[in-house]
Enzyme design. Structure first.
Site, PDB file in Angstrom:
ATOM      1  N   LYS A 194       0.849  -1.201   0.000  1.00  0.00           N
ATOM      2  CA  LYS A 194       0.000   0.000   0.000  1.00  0.00           C
ATOM      3  C   LYS A 194       0.885   1.252   0.000  1.00  0.00           C
ATOM      4  O   LYS A 194       0.588   2.218  -0.687  1.00  0.00           O
ATOM      5  CB  LYS A 194      -0.948  -0.004   1.200  1.00  0.00           C
ATOM      6  CG  LYS A 194      -1.915  -1.188   1.187  1.00  0.00           C
ATOM      7  CD  LYS A 194      -3.342  -0.768   0.871  1.00  0.00           C
ATOM      8  CE  LYS A 194      -4.235  -1.898   0.410  1.00  0.00           C
ATOM      9  NZ  LYS A 194      -4.461  -2.968   1.373  1.00  0.00           N
ATOM     10  N   LYS A 215      -2.852 -11.273 -10.055  1.00  0.00           N
ATOM     11  CA  LYS A 215      -3.723 -11.897  -9.060  1.00  0.00           C
ATOM     12  C   LYS A 215      -5.100 -11.230  -9.088  1.00  0.00           C
ATOM     13  O   LYS A 215      -5.188 -10.003  -9.121  1.00  0.00           O
ATOM     14  CB  LYS A 215      -3.102 -11.732  -7.667  1.00  0.00           C
ATOM     15  CG  LYS A 215      -4.006 -12.137  -6.505  1.00  0.00           C
ATOM     16  CD  LYS A 215      -3.478 -11.616  -5.180  1.00  0.00           C
ATOM     17  CE  LYS A 215      -4.556 -10.933  -4.378  1.00  0.00           C
ATOM     18  NZ  LYS A 215      -5.243 -11.585  -3.341  1.00  0.00           N
ATOM     19  N   LYS A 240     -10.023  -7.468  -5.584  1.00  0.00           N
ATOM     20  CA  LYS A 240     -10.933  -6.319  -5.582  1.00  0.00           C
ATOM     21  C   LYS A 240     -10.163  -5.035  -5.838  1.00  0.00           C
ATOM     22  O   LYS A 240     -10.611  -4.150  -6.526  1.00  0.00           O
ATOM     23  CB  LYS A 240     -11.614  -6.178  -4.206  1.00  0.00           C
ATOM     24  CG  LYS A 240     -12.590  -7.265  -3.893  1.00  0.00           C
ATOM     25  CD  LYS A 240     -13.245  -7.033  -2.544  1.00  0.00           C
ATOM     26  CE  LYS A 240     -12.393  -7.473  -1.387  1.00  0.00           C
ATOM     27  NZ  LYS A 240     -12.725  -8.727  -0.770  1.00  0.00           N
TER      28      LYS A 240
HETATM   29  P1  ADP Z   1      -8.976  -9.113  -2.425  1.00  0.00           P
HETATM   30  O1  ADP Z   1      -7.569  -9.316  -2.848  1.00  0.00           O
HETATM   31  O2  ADP Z   1      -9.914  -9.198  -3.549  1.00  0.00           O
HETATM   32  O3  ADP Z   1      -9.148  -7.861  -1.586  1.00  0.00           O
HETATM   33  P2  ADP Z   1      -9.198 -10.429   0.057  1.00  0.00           P
HETATM   34  O4  ADP Z   1      -7.871  -9.896   0.437  1.00  0.00           O
HETATM   35  O5  ADP Z   1     -10.405  -9.869   0.733  1.00  0.00           O
HETATM   36  O6  ADP Z   1      -9.353 -10.322  -1.505  1.00  0.00           O
HETATM   37  O7  ADP Z   1      -9.172 -12.001   0.244  1.00  0.00           O
HETATM   38  C1  ADP Z   1     -10.181 -12.800   0.861  1.00  0.00           C
HETATM   39  C2  ADP Z   1      -9.739 -14.236   0.804  1.00  0.00           C
HETATM   40  O8  ADP Z   1      -9.677 -14.685  -0.551  1.00  0.00           O
HETATM   41  C3  ADP Z   1      -8.328 -14.473   1.358  1.00  0.00           C
HETATM   42  O9  ADP Z   1      -8.267 -15.723   2.015  1.00  0.00           O
HETATM   43  C4  ADP Z   1      -7.467 -14.461   0.139  1.00  0.00           C
HETATM   44  O10 ADP Z   1      -6.274 -15.155   0.301  1.00  0.00           O
HETATM   45  C5  ADP Z   1      -8.377 -15.116  -0.892  1.00  0.00           C
HETATM   46  N1  ADP Z   1      -8.052 -14.605  -2.223  1.00  0.00           N
HETATM   47  C6  ADP Z   1      -8.225 -13.349  -2.681  1.00  0.00           C
HETATM   48  N2  ADP Z   1      -7.840 -13.238  -3.961  1.00  0.00           N
HETATM   49  C7  ADP Z   1      -7.399 -14.459  -4.318  1.00  0.00           C
HETATM   50  C8  ADP Z   1      -6.871 -14.991  -5.537  1.00  0.00           C
HETATM   51  N3  ADP Z   1      -6.740 -14.249  -6.633  1.00  0.00           N
HETATM   52  N4  ADP Z   1      -6.523 -16.290  -5.560  1.00  0.00           N
HETATM   53  C9  ADP Z   1      -6.686 -17.059  -4.462  1.00  0.00           C
HETATM   54  N5  ADP Z   1      -7.178 -16.625  -3.305  1.00  0.00           N
HETATM   55  C10 ADP Z   1      -7.529 -15.343  -3.214  1.00  0.00           C
END
Ligand code: ADP
Ligand code: TRP
Length: 321
Positions: free
Chosen positions: A110, A189, A192
Protein backbone atom coordinates in the site's frame (compact mmCIF):
# COMPACT_ATOMS: atom_id res chain seq x y z
CA UNK A 1 -9.64 -29.27 15.37
CA UNK A 2 -10.97 -25.75 15.23
CA UNK A 3 -10.92 -24.18 11.77
CA UNK A 4 -11.37 -20.44 11.40
CA UNK A 5 -11.29 -17.95 8.58
CA UNK A 6 -12.50 -14.43 7.90
CA UNK A 7 -13.47 -12.51 4.81
CA UNK A 8 -13.37 -8.73 4.54
CA UNK A 9 -16.53 -6.99 3.27
CA UNK A 10 -14.69 -4.45 1.17
CA UNK A 11 -16.30 -5.27 -2.16
CA UNK A 12 -18.13 -7.95 -4.07
CA UNK A 13 -16.78 -11.49 -3.87
CA UNK A 14 -14.95 -12.86 -6.87
CA UNK A 15 -13.61 -16.16 -8.18
CA UNK A 16 -10.30 -15.65 -6.32
CA UNK A 17 -12.13 -15.37 -3.01
CA UNK A 18 -14.29 -18.36 -3.87
CA UNK A 19 -11.60 -20.83 -4.95
CA UNK A 20 -8.89 -19.48 -2.67
CA UNK A 21 -10.89 -19.17 0.53
CA UNK A 22 -14.57 -19.94 0.42
CA UNK A 23 -14.76 -23.32 -1.23
CA UNK A 24 -11.95 -24.86 0.86
CA UNK A 25 -13.61 -23.44 3.98
CA UNK A 26 -17.01 -24.83 3.04
CA UNK A 27 -15.49 -28.25 2.39
CA UNK A 28 -13.91 -28.15 5.85
CA UNK A 29 -17.17 -27.44 7.67
CA UNK A 30 -18.06 -31.13 7.56
CA UNK A 31 -15.47 -31.62 10.31
CA UNK A 32 -17.95 -29.90 12.63
CA UNK A 33 -15.79 -27.27 14.32
CA UNK A 34 -15.64 -24.50 11.76
CA UNK A 35 -15.73 -20.79 12.68
CA UNK A 36 -16.26 -18.31 9.85
CA UNK A 37 -16.73 -14.57 10.23
CA UNK A 38 -17.29 -11.42 8.22
CA UNK A 39 -14.36 -9.15 9.02
CA UNK A 40 -16.20 -5.83 9.11
CA UNK A 41 -13.63 -4.15 11.38
CA UNK A 42 -11.00 -4.97 8.75
CA UNK A 43 -13.11 -3.32 6.05
CA UNK A 44 -12.65 0.02 7.84
CA UNK A 45 -9.10 0.15 6.53
CA UNK A 46 -10.32 0.57 2.98
CA UNK A 47 -13.96 1.73 3.22
CA UNK A 48 -15.33 4.79 4.97
CA UNK A 49 -18.88 4.76 3.64
CA UNK A 50 -21.19 3.25 6.32
CA UNK A 51 -23.87 2.37 3.79
CA UNK A 52 -21.36 0.53 1.58
CA UNK A 53 -20.08 -1.37 4.59
CA UNK A 54 -23.59 -2.51 5.50
CA UNK A 55 -24.30 -3.49 1.92
CA UNK A 56 -21.08 -5.46 1.46
CA UNK A 57 -21.50 -7.18 4.83
CA UNK A 58 -24.98 -8.37 3.94
CA UNK A 59 -23.82 -9.32 0.44
CA UNK A 60 -21.05 -11.48 1.81
CA UNK A 61 -23.40 -13.15 4.29
CA UNK A 62 -25.70 -14.02 1.38
CA UNK A 63 -22.76 -15.22 -0.73
CA UNK A 64 -21.45 -17.60 1.92
CA UNK A 65 -24.85 -19.04 2.75
CA UNK A 66 -25.72 -19.37 -0.94
CA UNK A 67 -22.44 -21.13 -1.68
CA UNK A 68 -23.03 -23.77 0.95
CA UNK A 69 -22.04 -22.50 4.37
CA UNK A 70 -24.34 -24.50 6.64
CA UNK A 71 -25.13 -22.77 9.95
CA UNK A 72 -25.93 -26.16 11.45
CA UNK A 73 -22.32 -27.16 10.88
CA UNK A 74 -20.33 -23.93 10.99
CA UNK A 75 -20.47 -20.95 13.35
CA UNK A 76 -20.93 -17.83 11.20
CA UNK A 77 -20.90 -14.30 12.61
CA UNK A 78 -20.03 -10.64 12.10
CA UNK A 79 -16.68 -9.70 13.62
CA UNK A 80 -17.96 -6.48 15.21
CA UNK A 81 -20.63 -8.39 17.14
CA UNK A 82 -17.75 -9.54 19.35
CA UNK A 83 -15.89 -6.26 20.01
CA UNK A 84 -13.68 -8.00 22.59
CA UNK A 85 -11.45 -8.86 19.66
CA UNK A 86 -10.25 -5.23 19.81
CA UNK A 87 -9.23 -5.65 23.43
CA UNK A 88 -7.25 -8.74 22.55
CA UNK A 89 -5.60 -6.81 19.73
CA UNK A 90 -4.29 -4.40 22.37
CA UNK A 91 -2.89 -7.18 24.55
CA UNK A 92 -1.18 -8.66 21.50
CA UNK A 93 -0.15 -5.28 20.12
CA UNK A 94 1.96 -4.52 23.15
CA UNK A 95 4.08 -7.56 22.28
CA UNK A 96 4.17 -7.03 18.52
CA UNK A 97 7.49 -5.56 17.34
CA UNK A 98 7.34 -2.54 15.03
CA UNK A 99 9.83 -4.29 12.77
CA UNK A 100 7.43 -7.19 12.27
CA UNK A 101 4.61 -4.85 11.23
CA UNK A 102 6.93 -2.84 9.00
CA UNK A 103 7.81 -6.00 7.10
CA UNK A 104 4.14 -6.83 6.29
CA UNK A 105 3.63 -7.11 2.51
CA UNK A 106 0.11 -5.71 2.81
CA UNK A 107 1.53 -2.57 4.43
CA UNK A 108 4.54 -2.25 2.13
CA UNK A 109 2.41 -2.76 -1.00
CA UNK A 110 0.00 0.00 0.00
CA UNK A 111 2.92 2.33 0.78
CA UNK A 112 4.46 1.56 -2.60
CA UNK A 113 1.13 2.44 -4.26
CA UNK A 114 1.25 5.84 -2.60
CA UNK A 115 -1.65 5.16 -0.21
CA UNK A 116 -1.19 7.28 2.94
CA UNK A 117 -0.92 4.71 5.74
CA UNK A 118 -2.92 5.04 8.94
CA UNK A 119 -2.70 3.21 12.24
CA UNK A 120 -5.37 0.71 11.16
CA UNK A 121 -3.43 -0.40 8.11
CA UNK A 122 -0.28 -0.73 10.14
CA UNK A 123 -1.98 -2.62 12.98
CA UNK A 124 -3.93 -4.91 10.64
CA UNK A 125 -1.79 -8.01 11.29
CA UNK A 126 -2.33 -7.57 15.05
CA UNK A 127 -6.12 -7.45 14.58
CA UNK A 128 -5.90 -10.52 12.38
CA UNK A 129 -3.85 -12.31 15.06
CA UNK A 130 -6.54 -11.40 17.60
CA UNK A 131 -9.25 -12.77 15.27
CA UNK A 132 -7.48 -16.09 15.17
CA UNK A 133 -6.17 -16.42 18.72
CA UNK A 134 -9.46 -15.38 20.38
CA UNK A 135 -11.05 -18.65 19.27
CA UNK A 136 -8.37 -21.24 20.08
CA UNK A 137 -7.97 -21.82 16.36
CA UNK A 138 -5.92 -24.76 15.08
CA UNK A 139 -6.20 -24.30 11.32
CA UNK A 140 -6.72 -21.22 9.14
CA UNK A 141 -7.61 -21.86 5.49
CA UNK A 142 -6.56 -18.84 3.40
CA UNK A 143 -5.15 -17.85 0.04
CA UNK A 144 -1.39 -17.61 -0.46
CA UNK A 145 -1.37 -13.82 0.00
CA UNK A 146 -2.27 -14.31 3.65
CA UNK A 147 0.64 -16.61 4.43
CA UNK A 148 2.74 -13.89 6.01
CA UNK A 149 -0.12 -12.79 8.27
CA UNK A 150 -0.39 -16.33 9.55
CA UNK A 151 3.32 -16.46 10.26
CA UNK A 152 2.98 -13.21 12.19
CA UNK A 153 0.05 -14.62 14.16
CA UNK A 154 2.17 -17.60 15.13
CA UNK A 155 5.09 -15.36 16.14
CA UNK A 156 2.80 -13.19 18.27
CA UNK A 157 1.15 -16.22 19.93
CA UNK A 158 4.52 -17.78 20.71
CA UNK A 159 5.83 -14.53 22.12
CA UNK A 160 2.76 -14.08 24.31
CA UNK A 161 2.99 -17.66 25.58
CA UNK A 162 6.66 -17.13 26.29
CA UNK A 163 6.11 -13.82 28.08
CA UNK A 164 2.96 -14.62 30.08
CA UNK A 165 2.80 -18.41 30.13
CA UNK A 166 0.88 -20.88 27.91
CA UNK A 167 -2.26 -19.01 26.87
CA UNK A 168 -2.90 -19.33 23.16
CA UNK A 169 -3.17 -22.21 20.74
CA UNK A 170 -0.51 -21.65 18.04
CA UNK A 171 -2.41 -21.96 14.74
CA UNK A 172 -1.39 -23.38 11.38
CA UNK A 173 -2.23 -22.10 7.93
CA UNK A 174 -3.84 -24.26 5.26
CA UNK A 175 -3.17 -23.10 1.70
CA UNK A 176 -4.66 -25.01 -1.21
CA UNK A 177 -1.69 -24.96 -3.57
CA UNK A 178 -3.47 -25.71 -6.84
CA UNK A 179 -5.76 -22.74 -6.32
CA UNK A 180 -3.15 -20.67 -4.54
CA UNK A 181 -3.52 -17.68 -6.84
CA UNK A 182 -6.46 -17.26 -9.20
CA UNK A 183 -5.47 -14.83 -11.96
CA UNK A 184 -7.66 -11.82 -12.74
CA UNK A 185 -8.84 -10.46 -16.09
CA UNK A 186 -5.47 -8.78 -16.65
CA UNK A 187 -3.38 -11.80 -15.63
CA UNK A 188 -2.34 -10.33 -12.27
CA UNK A 189 -3.72 -11.90 -9.06
CA UNK A 190 -7.48 -11.44 -9.07
CA UNK A 191 -8.24 -8.82 -6.43
CA UNK A 192 -10.93 -6.32 -5.58
CA UNK A 193 -8.24 -3.69 -5.33
CA UNK A 194 -6.94 -4.26 -8.88
CA UNK A 195 -10.33 -3.93 -10.58
CA UNK A 196 -9.71 -7.19 -12.47
CA UNK A 197 -12.32 -9.46 -10.92
CA UNK A 198 -14.98 -11.84 -12.13
CA UNK A 199 -17.72 -11.62 -9.50
CA UNK A 200 -19.50 -14.71 -8.21
CA UNK A 201 -22.91 -13.12 -8.62
CA UNK A 202 -24.12 -10.20 -10.63
CA UNK A 203 -25.70 -9.10 -13.84
CA UNK A 204 -25.42 -11.70 -16.59
CA UNK A 205 -24.93 -9.23 -19.42
CA UNK A 206 -22.25 -7.26 -17.62
CA UNK A 207 -20.37 -10.40 -16.63
CA UNK A 208 -20.53 -11.84 -20.12
CA UNK A 209 -19.15 -8.56 -21.42
CA UNK A 210 -16.31 -8.67 -18.91
CA UNK A 211 -15.29 -12.18 -19.90
CA UNK A 212 -15.64 -11.53 -23.63
CA UNK A 213 -13.48 -8.44 -23.10
CA UNK A 214 -10.44 -10.39 -21.83
CA UNK A 215 -7.54 -9.16 -23.95
CA UNK A 216 -5.58 -11.86 -25.77
CA UNK A 217 -2.75 -11.75 -28.28
CA UNK A 218 -3.14 -11.22 -32.03
CA UNK A 219 -2.36 -14.76 -33.23
CA UNK A 220 -4.94 -16.12 -35.67
CA UNK A 221 -7.30 -18.95 -34.60
CA UNK A 222 -5.51 -21.39 -36.93
CA UNK A 223 -2.07 -20.90 -35.42
CA UNK A 224 -0.96 -23.58 -32.96
CA UNK A 225 -0.34 -22.20 -29.47
CA UNK A 226 2.27 -24.22 -27.61
CA UNK A 227 1.76 -21.97 -24.58
CA UNK A 228 -1.94 -22.88 -24.29
CA UNK A 229 -1.57 -23.71 -20.60
CA UNK A 230 -0.56 -20.09 -19.93
CA UNK A 231 -3.72 -18.76 -21.54
CA UNK A 232 -5.84 -16.91 -18.98
CA UNK A 233 -9.18 -18.28 -20.18
CA UNK A 234 -7.79 -21.84 -20.02
CA UNK A 235 -6.50 -21.25 -16.51
CA UNK A 236 -9.90 -20.00 -15.37
CA UNK A 237 -11.76 -22.71 -17.27
CA UNK A 238 -9.85 -25.32 -15.29
CA UNK A 239 -11.66 -24.13 -12.18
CA UNK A 240 -15.22 -23.91 -13.49
CA UNK A 241 -15.42 -26.71 -16.09
CA UNK A 242 -15.08 -30.48 -15.63
CA UNK A 243 -11.44 -31.61 -15.94
CA UNK A 244 -11.85 -33.36 -19.28
CA UNK A 245 -13.70 -30.42 -20.82
CA UNK A 246 -10.99 -27.96 -19.77
CA UNK A 247 -8.28 -30.35 -21.02
CA UNK A 248 -10.06 -30.64 -24.34
CA UNK A 249 -10.15 -26.86 -24.82
CA UNK A 250 -6.50 -26.64 -23.87
CA UNK A 251 -5.57 -29.29 -26.44
CA UNK A 252 -7.60 -27.60 -29.15
CA UNK A 253 -5.99 -24.25 -28.41
CA UNK A 254 -2.53 -25.82 -28.45
CA UNK A 255 -3.16 -27.61 -31.76
CA UNK A 256 -4.60 -24.53 -33.47
CA UNK A 257 -8.13 -24.08 -34.77
CA UNK A 258 -9.82 -22.75 -31.66
CA UNK A 259 -10.50 -19.01 -31.76
CA UNK A 260 -10.20 -16.85 -28.66
CA UNK A 261 -13.83 -15.68 -29.02
CA UNK A 262 -15.12 -19.27 -28.84
CA UNK A 263 -12.85 -20.02 -25.92
CA UNK A 264 -14.09 -17.00 -23.98
CA UNK A 265 -17.68 -17.93 -24.77
CA UNK A 266 -17.07 -21.40 -23.33
CA UNK A 267 -15.49 -19.88 -20.26
CA UNK A 268 -18.53 -17.68 -19.69
CA UNK A 269 -21.01 -20.58 -20.10
CA UNK A 270 -19.14 -22.87 -17.72
CA UNK A 271 -18.65 -20.13 -15.17
CA UNK A 272 -22.34 -19.18 -15.34
CA UNK A 273 -23.49 -22.79 -14.92
CA UNK A 274 -21.04 -23.45 -12.14
CA UNK A 275 -22.79 -20.92 -9.90
CA UNK A 276 -26.33 -21.48 -11.13
CA UNK A 277 -27.68 -23.38 -8.08
CA UNK A 278 -25.99 -20.92 -5.72
CA UNK A 279 -27.53 -18.02 -7.66
CA UNK A 280 -31.03 -19.40 -7.09
CA UNK A 281 -30.36 -20.01 -3.42
CA UNK A 282 -28.98 -16.48 -3.03
CA UNK A 283 -32.16 -14.95 -4.44
CA UNK A 284 -34.20 -17.00 -1.95
CA UNK A 285 -32.04 -15.81 0.95
CA UNK A 286 -32.22 -12.19 -0.19
CA UNK A 287 -35.99 -12.46 0.12
CA UNK A 288 -35.67 -13.68 3.73
CA UNK A 289 -33.28 -11.28 5.44
CA UNK A 290 -34.76 -12.05 8.86
CA UNK A 291 -33.34 -15.54 8.53
CA UNK A 292 -29.90 -14.23 7.53
CA UNK A 293 -29.82 -11.85 10.50
CA UNK A 294 -30.79 -14.68 12.82
CA UNK A 295 -28.00 -16.89 11.50
CA UNK A 296 -25.47 -14.13 12.20
CA UNK A 297 -26.72 -13.28 15.66
CA UNK A 298 -26.94 -16.96 16.68
CA UNK A 299 -23.43 -17.36 15.32
CA UNK A 300 -22.12 -14.45 17.39
CA UNK A 301 -23.75 -15.99 20.46
CA UNK A 302 -22.07 -19.33 19.86
CA UNK A 303 -18.67 -17.80 19.00
CA UNK A 304 -18.80 -15.68 22.14
CA UNK A 305 -18.77 -18.73 24.38
CA UNK A 306 -15.19 -19.43 23.29
CA UNK A 307 -14.13 -15.79 23.00
CA UNK A 308 -15.14 -15.03 26.59
CA UNK A 309 -13.12 -17.94 27.94
CA UNK A 310 -10.02 -17.14 25.94
CA UNK A 311 -10.11 -13.45 26.79
CA UNK A 312 -10.41 -14.18 30.52
CA UNK A 313 -7.48 -16.56 30.18
CA UNK A 314 -5.40 -13.92 28.38
CA UNK A 315 -6.31 -11.12 30.82
CA UNK A 316 -5.42 -13.30 33.79
CA UNK A 317 -2.15 -14.36 32.21
CA UNK A 318 -0.97 -10.79 31.85
CA UNK A 319 -2.11 -9.68 35.30
CA UNK A 320 -5.29 -7.81 34.43
CA UNK A 321 -8.35 -8.42 36.55
P1 ADP B 1 -8.98 -9.11 -2.43
O1 ADP B 1 -7.57 -9.32 -2.85
O2 ADP B 1 -9.91 -9.20 -3.55
O3 ADP B 1 -9.15 -7.86 -1.59
P2 ADP B 1 -9.20 -10.43 0.06
O4 ADP B 1 -7.87 -9.90 0.44
O5 ADP B 1 -10.40 -9.87 0.73
O6 ADP B 1 -9.35 -10.32 -1.50
O7 ADP B 1 -9.17 -12.00 0.24
C1 ADP B 1 -10.18 -12.80 0.86
C2 ADP B 1 -9.74 -14.24 0.80
O8 ADP B 1 -9.68 -14.69 -0.55
C3 ADP B 1 -8.33 -14.47 1.36
O9 ADP B 1 -8.27 -15.72 2.02
C4 ADP B 1 -7.47 -14.46 0.14
O10 ADP B 1 -6.27 -15.15 0.30
C5 ADP B 1 -8.38 -15.12 -0.89
N1 ADP B 1 -8.05 -14.61 -2.22
C6 ADP B 1 -8.23 -13.35 -2.68
N2 ADP B 1 -7.84 -13.24 -3.96
C7 ADP B 1 -7.40 -14.46 -4.32
C8 ADP B 1 -6.87 -14.99 -5.54
N3 ADP B 1 -6.74 -14.25 -6.63
N4 ADP B 1 -6.52 -16.29 -5.56
C9 ADP B 1 -6.69 -17.06 -4.46
N5 ADP B 1 -7.18 -16.62 -3.31
C10 ADP B 1 -7.53 -15.34 -3.21
N1 TRP C 1 -7.21 -10.39 6.27
C1 TRP C 1 -7.97 -11.39 5.59
C2 TRP C 1 -8.09 -11.02 4.13
O1 TRP C 1 -8.00 -9.86 3.77
C3 TRP C 1 -9.33 -11.55 6.20
C4 TRP C 1 -9.20 -11.94 7.61
C5 TRP C 1 -9.36 -11.11 8.68
C6 TRP C 1 -8.87 -13.23 8.09
N2 TRP C 1 -9.15 -11.82 9.82
C7 TRP C 1 -8.84 -13.11 9.49
C8 TRP C 1 -8.58 -14.45 7.48
C9 TRP C 1 -8.52 -14.21 10.30
C10 TRP C 1 -8.25 -15.53 8.28
C11 TRP C 1 -8.23 -15.41 9.68
O2 TRP C 1 -8.30 -11.89 3.34
Amino acid sequence: MRILTGITPSGTLHLGNYFGAMRPAIELQAGGDAFYFIADYHSMISITDPEARRRYTLGIALDWLACGLDPAKAVFWRQSDIPEVCELMWLLGTLTPMGLLERAHSYKDKLAKGIAPNFGLFAYPALMAADILLFDTNIVPVGKDQKQHLEMTRDIAIKFNHTYGETFVVPEERIAEEVAVIPGLDGQKMSKSYGNTIELFGDEKALRKKIMGIVMDSRTPAEPKPDADKNLAIQLLKHVAPKDVAADYENRLRAGGLGYGDLKKALFEHYWNYFSAARTRRAELAADLGYVEKVLSDGAHRARATADQVLVRARKACGLR
